[in-house]
Write a protein that holds these residues in place. Structure first.
Motif, PDB file in Angstrom:
ATOM      1  N   ARG A  71       0.833  -1.207   0.000  1.00  0.00           N
ATOM      2  CA  ARG A  71       0.000   0.000   0.000  1.00  0.00           C
ATOM      3  C   ARG A  71       0.865   1.253   0.000  1.00  0.00           C
ATOM      4  O   ARG A  71       0.467   2.292  -0.551  1.00  0.00           O
ATOM      5  N   ASP A  72       2.040   1.178   0.600  1.00  0.00           N
ATOM      6  CA  ASP A  72       2.984   2.295   0.500  1.00  0.00           C
ATOM      7  C   ASP A  72       3.349   2.559  -0.962  1.00  0.00           C
ATOM      8  O   ASP A  72       3.453   3.724  -1.384  1.00  0.00           O
ATOM      9  N   VAL A  73       3.565   1.497  -1.723  1.00  0.00           N
ATOM     10  CA  VAL A  73       3.922   1.660  -3.137  1.00  0.00           C
ATOM     11  C   VAL A  73       2.804   2.362  -3.893  1.00  0.00           C
ATOM     12  O   VAL A  73       3.047   3.266  -4.715  1.00  0.00           O
ATOM     13  N   LEU A  74       1.562   1.963  -3.632  1.00  0.00           N
ATOM     14  CA  LEU A  74       0.426   2.615  -4.292  1.00  0.00           C
ATOM     15  C   LEU A  74       0.378   4.098  -3.933  1.00  0.00           C
ATOM     16  O   LEU A  74       0.137   4.955  -4.799  1.00  0.00           O
ATOM     17  N   ALA A  75       0.629   4.412  -2.670  1.00  0.00           N
ATOM     18  CA  ALA A  75       0.624   5.811  -2.242  1.00  0.00           C
ATOM     19  C   ALA A  75       1.776   6.585  -2.883  1.00  0.00           C
ATOM     20  O   ALA A  75       1.614   7.754  -3.277  1.00  0.00           O
ATOM     21  N   GLN A  76       2.945   5.956  -2.981  1.00  0.00           N
ATOM     22  CA  GLN A  76       4.089   6.616  -3.603  1.00  0.00           C
ATOM     23  C   GLN A  76       3.809   6.903  -5.077  1.00  0.00           C
ATOM     24  O   GLN A  76       4.142   7.983  -5.584  1.00  0.00           O
ATOM     25  N   ALA A  77       3.191   5.959  -5.774  1.00  0.00           N
ATOM     26  CA  ALA A  77       2.873   6.166  -7.180  1.00  0.00           C
ATOM     27  C   ALA A  77       1.923   7.345  -7.353  1.00  0.00           C
ATOM     28  O   ALA A  77       2.091   8.178  -8.255  1.00  0.00           O
ATOM     29  N   GLU A  78       0.915   7.430  -6.502  1.00  0.00           N
ATOM     30  CA  GLU A  78      -0.022   8.543  -6.588  1.00  0.00           C
ATOM     31  C   GLU A  78       0.675   9.863  -6.259  1.00  0.00           C
ATOM     32  O   GLU A  78       0.415  10.893  -6.886  1.00  0.00           O
ATOM     33  N   ALA A  79       1.576   9.849  -5.281  1.00  0.00           N
ATOM     34  CA  ALA A  79       2.284  11.070  -4.903  1.00  0.00           C
ATOM     35  C   ALA A  79       3.201  11.555  -6.019  1.00  0.00           C
ATOM     36  O   ALA A  79       3.339  12.764  -6.257  1.00  0.00           O
ATOM     37  N   VAL A  80       3.836  10.621  -6.715  1.00  0.00           N
ATOM     38  CA  VAL A  80       4.725  10.966  -7.816  1.00  0.00           C
ATOM     39  C   VAL A  80       3.925  11.503  -9.000  1.00  0.00           C
ATOM     40  O   VAL A  80       4.363  12.406  -9.711  1.00  0.00           O
ATOM     41  N   GLY A  81       2.751  10.962  -9.200  1.00  0.00           N
ATOM     42  CA  GLY A  81       1.900  11.377 -10.315  1.00  0.00           C
ATOM     43  C   GLY A  81       1.589  10.243 -11.243  1.00  0.00           C
ATOM     44  O   GLY A  81       2.076  10.181 -12.368  1.00  0.00           O
ATOM     45  N   ALA A  82       0.768   9.294 -10.759  1.00  0.00           N
ATOM     46  CA  ALA A  82       0.397   8.128 -11.557  1.00  0.00           C
ATOM     47  C   ALA A  82      -0.332   8.568 -12.827  1.00  0.00           C
ATOM     48  O   ALA A  82      -0.976   9.619 -12.846  1.00  0.00           O
ATOM     49  N   PRO A  83      -0.236   7.775 -13.894  1.00  0.00           N
ATOM     50  CA  PRO A  83       0.386   6.449 -13.930  1.00  0.00           C
ATOM     51  C   PRO A  83       1.899   6.504 -14.135  1.00  0.00           C
ATOM     52  O   PRO A  83       2.407   7.413 -14.775  1.00  0.00           O
ATOM     53  N   VAL A  84       2.590   5.515 -13.564  1.00  0.00           N
ATOM     54  CA  VAL A  84       4.047   5.449 -13.637  1.00  0.00           C
ATOM     55  C   VAL A  84       4.472   4.050 -14.075  1.00  0.00           C
ATOM     56  O   VAL A  84       3.742   3.083 -13.881  1.00  0.00           O
ATOM     57  N   VAL A 100       0.890  -4.366  -7.324  1.00  0.00           N
ATOM     58  CA  VAL A 100       0.191  -4.515  -8.601  1.00  0.00           C
ATOM     59  C   VAL A 100      -1.032  -5.419  -8.448  1.00  0.00           C
ATOM     60  O   VAL A 100      -2.089  -5.171  -9.046  1.00  0.00           O
ATOM     61  N   LEU A 101      -0.897  -6.460  -7.625  1.00  0.00           N
ATOM     62  CA  LEU A 101      -2.027  -7.365  -7.419  1.00  0.00           C
ATOM     63  C   LEU A 101      -3.132  -6.706  -6.592  1.00  0.00           C
ATOM     64  O   LEU A 101      -4.310  -7.061  -6.739  1.00  0.00           O
ATOM     65  N   LEU A 102      -2.777  -5.748  -5.747  1.00  0.00           N
ATOM     66  CA  LEU A 102      -3.801  -4.992  -5.020  1.00  0.00           C
ATOM     67  C   LEU A 102      -4.537  -4.031  -5.937  1.00  0.00           C
ATOM     68  O   LEU A 102      -5.774  -3.918  -5.883  1.00  0.00           O
ATOM     69  N   ASP A 103      -3.780  -3.316  -6.788  1.00  0.00           N
ATOM     70  CA  ASP A 103      -4.373  -2.312  -7.676  1.00  0.00           C
ATOM     71  C   ASP A 103      -3.368  -1.974  -8.765  1.00  0.00           C
ATOM     72  O   ASP A 103      -2.347  -1.335  -8.503  1.00  0.00           O
ATOM     73  N   HIS A 104      -3.650  -2.380  -9.981  1.00  0.00           N
ATOM     74  CA  HIS A 104      -2.708  -2.110 -11.074  1.00  0.00           C
ATOM     75  C   HIS A 104      -2.958  -0.745 -11.712  1.00  0.00           C
ATOM     76  O   HIS A 104      -2.189  -0.300 -12.570  1.00  0.00           O
ATOM     77  N   GLY A 105      -4.004  -0.040 -11.265  1.00  0.00           N
ATOM     78  CA  GLY A 105      -4.388   1.217 -11.893  1.00  0.00           C
ATOM     79  C   GLY A 105      -3.313   2.279 -11.959  1.00  0.00           C
ATOM     80  O   GLY A 105      -3.223   3.002 -12.964  1.00  0.00           O
ATOM     81  N   PRO A 106      -2.463   2.435 -10.916  1.00  0.00           N
ATOM     82  CA  PRO A 106      -1.454   3.502 -10.972  1.00  0.00           C
ATOM     83  C   PRO A 106      -0.266   3.218 -11.883  1.00  0.00           C
ATOM     84  O   PRO A 106       0.631   4.063 -11.973  1.00  0.00           O
TER      85      PRO A 106
END
Length: 271
Positions: A71-84, A100-106
Motif C-alpha cells: 500500500r505504500d507503493v500505491l501511495a508513492q505512485a499517486e504522490a509521484v503522479g500516476a500512472p508510472v 500490482v495485485l492490489l491495484d494495477h491502476g497507478p
C-alpha cells in the motif's frame, strides 16, 4: 527520495518509480538516473518504509507486513503522479508484485529486476537466517562490524583511491544504521517464504519486463527465464551483470529499460 527530472533537451517520455532491494536503498539507482533522463524519463527512486531515510518503527514488525508495504507503493505512485512505470529490484520486485495485485491502476508497466517468482535460493535463505539470528542478539552497529569482518570489501569502483573507497564504505554504513531492524527481520522472512504468485500476476492487464544479469545467486536465471515465459513478459539478460545490473552495468540496463518503456508509453505527454 531521489527525484531526477528528464533532460530538458529530451522529448519527455514518462515517469518511473524505482524500488530497491533487501538491505538496499534508493541510492542503488543513482547510476541509472542520468542515462534514463537522456532518454526522456523522470525517475523517482524511493526508500521503502524503514529503509535508510524513510521512517519506520524499529521494533513493531506489524508495520512491515507485505500488504502494508504494498500500500505504500500505491501511495508513492499517486504522490509521484500516476500512472508510472514501476520497477522493483529483488525485494522491491516482491513488494511491487503485491502492489500490482492490489491495484494495477497507478501503473503503466511493471519491471521485475533480478526478482523471482517465489523464495530465494537455499543458499541465500541460509545467509538471511544468519542475519536474522545476529539481529536477535546484536545491535545494528555490532552486526555491521561482524559483516565487515566476515566478507571481503565490496567493489566500490573507486579504483586505487583509498579515500573514495572509505567514503563509499561510510555511506554503506550510514545506510545500514539508518535501516529499521524490524524491517530487515520481516522482509528477510518474506524473501524466504514468498509463494509463487505468477499465475495471479499474469492475469493483470499490464506489460511486464523481466530483467536480470547473466547470473544471479538469489533466483537462478533459468527460473527468471521461466517466469518471463509464464508472464508473457519482455525478457532482458544484461551481459556481464549479476544480481544488481543497475550498478554493475548501468548503461546497458538503462538502455533496456528505456527501450521497453518506449514501447509502452503512458500517453500523458507532460513532465
Amino acid at each position: 527520495m531521489v527525484d531526477a527530472p528528464a533532460a530538458p533537451d529530451a522529448e519527455f517520455r514518462g515517469v518511473a518509480l524505482l524500488m530497491p532491494g533487501f538491505t538496499a536503498s534508493k541510492e542503488d539507482f543513482n547510476p541509472l538516473h542520468g542515462p534514463l533522463a537522456a532518454r526522456g524519463y523522470r525517475t523517482v527512486a524511493v526508500d521503502g518504509r524503514g529503509q535508510y531515510e524513510s521512517d519506520g518503527p524499529a521494533d513493531d514488525e506489524s508495520a512491515y507486513a507485505q500488504e502494508e508495504l504494498a500500500r505504500d507503493v500505491l501511495a508513492q505512485a499517486e504522490a509521484v503522479g500516476a500512472p508510472v512505470h514501476l520497477l522493483g529490484h529483488s525485494l522491491g520486485g516482491v513488494i511491487g508484485r503485491a502492489a500490482v495485485l492490489l491495484d494495477h491502476g497507478p501503473f503503466v508497466s511493471f519491471t521485475l529486476m533480478a526478482s523471482g517468482p517465489g523464495p530465494i535460493t537455499r543458499g541465500q535463505q541460509d545467509r538471511v537466517k544468519l542475519l536474522l539470528d545476529a539481529l536477535a542478539v546484536m545491535s545494528m552497529d555490532e552486526v555491521w562490524e561482524a559483516i565487515q569482518a566476515m566478507e571481503p570489501p565490496e567493489d566500490t569502483e573507486t579504483g586505487a583511491d583509498p579515500e573514495a573507497g572509505r567514503e563509499v564504505q561510510e555511506g554503506l554504513r550510514r545506510r545500514w544504521l539508518g535501516t529499521s531492524p524490524a524491517q530487515l527481520r520481516v522482509t528477510g522472512r518474506q524473501l524466504c517464504v514468498e509463494p509463487d504468485r505468477i499465475a495471479e500476476l499474469a492475469a493483470v492487464p499490464l506489460p511486464f519486463h523481466v530483467l536480470s544479469g547473466a547470473r544471479d545467486d538469489a533466483w537462478p536465471v533459468s527460473l527468471l527465464d521461466d517466469m518471463a515465459r509464464r508472464l508473457g513478459a519482455h525478457r532482458t539478460v544484461v551481459p556481464g551483470a549479476e544480481h544488481s545490473p543497475n550498478t554493475e552495468r548501468p548503461e546497458a540496463t538503462a538502455r533496456a529499460l528505456a527501450d521497453f518503456w518506449d514501447a509502452h508509453p503512458d500517453g500523458r505527454g507532460h513532465r
